[in-house]
Design a protein around this motif. Structure first.
Motif: not given
Length: 81
Positions: A4-10, A36-57
């Motif tokens: 059930q633990e979250p893990v980055e997939v993309y 990391g989706e709330s980038q403010g004025g840095f849209s397109g610069v900062l990384e956004i991680q897509i997270m799922t459960r380990v079992m779904d990764a």
């Protein structure tokens, strides 16, 4: 690691792409969050991680890979037209 633990997939830099991926994963029944989706004025610069459960990764990564493949094919078809 717990199933059930979250893990980055993309990782992306475009919040719109992150939202599209999250919606596609949720449509397949995969619990998914964006970090990391709330980038403010840095849209397109900062990384956004897509997270799922380990079992779904692995399944989530396959779905994202298929999305990339189909997006690339569609872009190539538009260029050829």
């Amino acid at each position: 690691m717990e199933s059930q633990e979250p893990v980055e997939v993309y990782t992306v830099t475009d919040p719109t792409v992150a939202e599209l991926i999250r919606n596609a994963l949720r449509a397949e029944g995969i619990v998914c969050e964006i970090s990391g989706e709330s980038q403010g004025g840095f849209s397109g610069v900062l990384e956004i991680q897509i997270m799922t459960r380990v079992m779904d990764a692995d399944r989530a990564r396959r779905i994202i890979s298929d999305l990339e493949l189909h997006h690339g094919e569609a872009a190539n078809q538009e260029e050829d037209a």
